[in-house]
Design a protein around this motif. Sequence first.
Motif, PDB file in Angstrom:
ATOM      1  N   GLN A 606      89.527  13.944 137.796  1.00 55.31           N
ATOM      2  CA  GLN A 606      88.756  12.718 137.607  1.00 55.31           C
ATOM      3  C   GLN A 606      88.312  12.120 138.930  1.00 55.31           C
ATOM      4  OE1 GLN A 606      91.283  10.704 134.251  1.00 55.31           O
ATOM      5  NE2 GLN A 606      89.261   9.806 134.221  1.00 55.31           N
ATOM      6  N   THR A 607      89.013  12.456 140.012  1.00 55.93           N
ATOM      7  CA  THR A 607      88.603  12.035 141.354  1.00 55.93           C
ATOM      8  C   THR A 607      88.619  13.274 142.241  1.00 55.93           C
ATOM      9  OG1 THR A 607      90.854  11.586 142.102  1.00 55.93           O
ATOM     10  CG2 THR A 607      89.692   9.793 141.000  1.00 55.93           C
ATOM     11  N   ALA A 608      88.284  13.120 143.507  1.00 53.02           N
ATOM     12  CA  ALA A 608      88.258  14.282 144.398  1.00 53.02           C
ATOM     13  C   ALA A 608      89.653  14.892 144.559  1.00 53.02           C
ATOM     14  CB  ALA A 608      87.692  13.904 145.755  1.00 53.02           C
ATOM     15  N   LEU A 609      90.703  14.053 144.658  1.00 48.91           N
ATOM     16  CA  LEU A 609      92.091  14.521 144.657  1.00 48.91           C
ATOM     17  C   LEU A 609      92.340  15.612 145.697  1.00 48.91           C
ATOM     18  CD1 LEU A 609      94.540  13.720 142.837  1.00 48.91           C
ATOM     19  CD2 LEU A 609      94.187  15.835 141.605  1.00 48.91           C
ATOM     20  N   ALA A 610      91.938  15.375 146.930  1.00 48.38           N
ATOM     21  CA  ALA A 610      92.147  16.356 147.992  1.00 48.38           C
ATOM     22  C   ALA A 610      93.512  16.151 148.638  1.00 48.38           C
ATOM     23  CB  ALA A 610      91.047  16.224 149.039  1.00 48.38           C
ATOM     24  N   ALA A 611      94.115  17.255 149.102  1.00 51.78           N
ATOM     25  CA  ALA A 611      95.439  17.190 149.723  1.00 51.78           C
ATOM     26  C   ALA A 611      95.460  18.038 150.992  1.00 51.78           C
ATOM     27  CB  ALA A 611      96.513  17.665 148.750  1.00 51.78           C
ATOM     28  N   LEU A 642      86.999  12.555 151.365  1.00 47.72           N
ATOM     29  CA  LEU A 642      87.067  13.096 150.007  1.00 47.72           C
ATOM     30  C   LEU A 642      87.891  12.212 149.071  1.00 47.72           C
ATOM     31  CD1 LEU A 642      87.502  16.883 150.847  1.00 47.72           C
ATOM     32  CD2 LEU A 642      85.564  15.852 149.643  1.00 47.72           C
ATOM     33  N   ASN A 643      88.874  11.502 149.620  1.00 48.36           N
ATOM     34  CA  ASN A 643      89.713  10.640 148.790  1.00 48.36           C
ATOM     35  C   ASN A 643      89.232   9.189 148.781  1.00 48.36           C
ATOM     36  OD1 ASN A 643      91.406  12.669 147.937  1.00 48.36           O
ATOM     37  ND2 ASN A 643      92.927  12.343 149.537  1.00 48.36           N
ATOM     38  N   SER A 644      88.026   8.963 149.264  1.00 46.19           N
ATOM     39  CA  SER A 644      87.503   7.596 149.340  1.00 46.19           C
ATOM     40  C   SER A 644      86.710   7.237 148.086  1.00 46.19           C
ATOM     41  CB  SER A 644      86.590   7.453 150.561  1.00 46.19           C
ATOM     42  OG  SER A 644      85.364   8.153 150.342  1.00 46.19           O
ATOM     43  N   PRO A 645      86.549   5.945 147.798  1.00 44.33           N
ATOM     44  CA  PRO A 645      85.696   5.515 146.686  1.00 44.33           C
ATOM     45  C   PRO A 645      84.251   5.988 146.845  1.00 44.33           C
ATOM     46  CG  PRO A 645      87.070   3.698 147.432  1.00 44.33           C
ATOM     47  CD  PRO A 645      87.239   4.802 148.429  1.00 44.33           C
ATOM     48  N   LEU A 646      83.788   6.135 148.089  1.00 38.94           N
ATOM     49  CA  LEU A 646      82.411   6.571 148.328  1.00 38.94           C
ATOM     50  C   LEU A 646      82.203   8.010 147.853  1.00 38.94           C
ATOM     51  CD1 LEU A 646      82.057   5.021 151.878  1.00 38.94           C
ATOM     52  CD2 LEU A 646      80.715   4.344 149.877  1.00 38.94           C
ATOM     53  N   ALA A 647      83.155   8.894 148.163  1.00 36.06           N
ATOM     54  CA  ALA A 647      83.042  10.284 147.711  1.00 36.06           C
ATOM     55  C   ALA A 647      83.131  10.357 146.192  1.00 36.06           C
ATOM     56  CB  ALA A 647      84.137  11.132 148.345  1.00 36.06           C
ATOM     57  N   TRP A 648      84.006   9.543 145.591  1.00 38.31           N
ATOM     58  CA  TRP A 648      84.101   9.508 144.125  1.00 38.31           C
ATOM     59  C   TRP A 648      82.764   9.093 143.507  1.00 38.31           C
ATOM     60  CZ3 TRP A 648      83.347   4.950 141.338  1.00 38.31           C
ATOM     61  CH2 TRP A 648      83.466   5.083 139.955  1.00 38.31           C
ATOM     62  N   LEU A 649      82.123   8.076 144.082  1.00 38.92           N
ATOM     63  CA  LEU A 649      80.843   7.609 143.551  1.00 38.92           C
ATOM     64  C   LEU A 649      79.805   8.726 143.608  1.00 38.92           C
ATOM     65  CD1 LEU A 649      79.108   5.213 142.523  1.00 38.92           C
ATOM     66  CD2 LEU A 649      78.524   4.765 144.924  1.00 38.92           C
ATOM     67  N   TRP A 650      79.748   9.425 144.729  1.00 33.84           N
ATOM     68  CA  TRP A 650      78.760  10.492 144.873  1.00 33.84           C
ATOM     69  C   TRP A 650      79.008  11.617 143.873  1.00 33.84           C
ATOM     70  CZ3 TRP A 650      74.200  11.359 147.082  1.00 33.84           C
ATOM     71  CH2 TRP A 650      73.739  12.684 147.090  1.00 33.84           C
ATOM     72  N   LEU A 651      80.229  12.104 143.824  1.00 34.51           N
ATOM     73  CA  LEU A 651      80.538  13.238 142.949  1.00 34.51           C
ATOM     74  C   LEU A 651      80.394  12.867 141.476  1.00 34.51           C
ATOM     75  CD1 LEU A 651      83.609  14.665 144.887  1.00 34.51           C
ATOM     76  CD2 LEU A 651      81.385  15.773 144.619  1.00 34.51           C
ATOM     77  N   SER A 652      80.714  11.621 141.123  1.00 38.52           N
ATOM     78  CA  SER A 652      80.602  11.189 139.727  1.00 38.52           C
ATOM     79  C   SER A 652      79.157  11.121 139.272  1.00 38.52           C
ATOM     80  CB  SER A 652      81.258   9.816 139.544  1.00 38.52           C
ATOM     81  OG  SER A 652      82.648   9.890 139.755  1.00 38.52           O
ATOM     82  N   CYS A 653      78.267  10.733 140.177  1.00 38.21           N
ATOM     83  CA  CYS A 653      76.863  10.527 139.794  1.00 38.21           C
ATOM     84  C   CYS A 653      75.964  11.706 140.138  1.00 38.21           C
ATOM     85  CB  CYS A 653      76.321   9.266 140.470  1.00 38.21           C
ATOM     86  SG  CYS A 653      77.152   7.754 139.949  1.00 38.21           S
TER      87      CYS A 653
END
Length: 732
Positions: A606-611, A642-653
């Motif tokens: 659901q999110t980038a979830l990078a480790a 990758l774990n930021s809200p900005l990356a989540w916004l990009w990948l989600s849209c």
Amino acid sequence: MVNWPEKICALFLEKALAFITEFEAQALLLQLLFLKDSGLSPISWASFESQLNQARGTPLHLPENLPPPSNLFLHWQKLPENFLKDFQAEWHVWEQQQSGFQPIENWIGSFSELINNKTQRRKAGVFYTPRPVVRFLCRETLSTFLKRHQNLSPKTSEALLKAQTLSLDKTQKQALVSALKELKICDPACGGGYLLLGMLAELKSLEKQLLPNHSDYNWSQNIYGIDIDPLAVSVTRWRIWKASKTSAQSAENCKLQIVIGDTLAEGSPWGKDIRFDLWVANPPYLGEKGHQKSFEALKKGSLKGFYQARSDLSYYFFHRVLDWSKPGAIAGFLTTSYLLTSSQGQKLRGDLKERAIIHKITDFHELRLFSGALGQHNLVTVFERGYAPELPVSLNLCIRKGQFKEAALDNLLNQTTSAFIRREMRQDEIFRGPELSMAQPVRLQILDTTLEGILEKIRKQPTRLEDFAQLHQGLVSGADRLTLGHCKKFGIKQPPGSGIFVLDQKKIHSWPIKEHERQLLRPWFKNSDIEPWTAQTQSKNLIIYTDRQALLTPQDRLYQHLEDYYPILAARREVQLGRMPWWQLHWPRQASIFEGPKLVLPQRSQTALAAWNETPWYASADVYFITAQAADNILPWLLAWLNSPLAWLWLSCEGKRKGKLLELYHRPLAQMPVLRPKNEYAAFKSLLAELKAGKRPSLKLEKTLQQIFYAQLKLSQTEQSQLEAAWKNKAV
């Protein structure tokens, strides 16, 4: 509850298959159902032949529906003389014993479902369309036709299709019916005729509403269909014939216009070129993997220019429909939502951009339309053959979730305001990037004006992740563990779940393993071992890492273990092609990917979830690995990004997804914009220190890292607050 139609059909076929082929048995069953529906019940081969002669020239006579030579009657007579009599007697007993026995007409309508179980239909990529979805698709297609070519307002079109009060005078009504009578309507993969029957019902309803005293037109002459399944075509002809007028003219229309053939093959199945005005389609969803034969002809014929490896068969129906359409023709397609962003759908989207006007995209998202495919995410696309980049596209997202019974689903699909979020975009705005990915309606649940502005700021960044890092998919062994399918296919006597390449450490602890074998055993992890920022570093499992440099001999214990599964391992493609020994991994990748500093991401999340990880960490192809192109010190800030809200916004849209899950594949990751910090901030050094200590960053440090990116994008406090609120809610 016993499904009596399915049970009776199964018993009939079981008895008949002792004497005739499967197709002959299915054809006989369908023929008997046709006759039984018309009140005929043959009890001998003589009476059967007599009744067939009476039905000749109508869709009741099955052999006339099949391609020649089709003298099925001679084949059917291989059955015992008393077969028909016994069947009719058993049927009578069943009918007497069961209350609420379904009409035969219902049996015929669902004939393909009765003779093919869910597994068979799924393998063929065939999912029969529920009635509420049929009605929705037909009305969406007709509504677009009425608005585009009859100049009706959206409100008038909706009122007309829902049988509400109309503000049209008599002349307008007559002109509208005349226009409808000129339409040629086709389903390019008609199956059992669900969509054609739905369109026929809508046309009859429109005629009755517009001209209630003159509703006697034979609409069967407007209906065309094609399918490769002869029995499905027979069912469709019969259903259209029954639903229009059971006349000789209707029978002739059905015979000539609903035909057996392959839409994707060369030439017209009707023997002449016909151009259509309206299309409705739910084409088969069939990937190339495991179905290569279905794609071979596509590589050579007129559609070869659109061929893409690993694409879906449903995509090619779009191309053919555009080929066979009149200018301005309207088509409504029900497919999976993958076509919007799939890498294998790039040529399809290119063709739609060049030859079609997209009018409406409806993404059903988490609403389950098919009971037999609950993991499927469906999409309705309504388009027109033409080119008008300035016209708007209506994006629609269903916000209801789960599975509904038929009446509830019908009601939901009619809730034009409460069940869907809507927004319009220009044609030339919906295709994005080198792959021409199409704007996904799911973004409507995330974006408002503020977040759209942030997305645009990210889009303007000049660098992509692939500029700084390399992406790698995890390894493919070709046989991690023994499956039930392996046992059945190869006769393996070990219990399903036994390790082949992936072994439990406890199991091999007592094995007499030599040192060179021990060096081949590497720690094995799963995608569920990945958490935000850090990944598990202890594993109970090991993989036998036999890459192209590895050596094993028959004297080695690991060789002897793998030899127990030789039939499975020898059947893998690369072994069959002589490119590797049978005991090596199918696609081992480079060991350096798994050994040094790296980032790991699950294929879906659901999110980038990078480790972060810098220990030996081997995993399968459902994990992606990111390694630095140059200095390893770029990995901490890439991880923070990758774990930021900005990356989540990009990948989600802008990325790929399956329902609410992001698909973190190579291309969407490689091509995503990244913000490289302009300074060597102390926060990244602190992050690296925490990661090396096996800790995830504190909330305070996470906030500091986010602020670095916010400042670089010059986000206002309002923008930051709205972004973090959406990220926290994970709106989709």
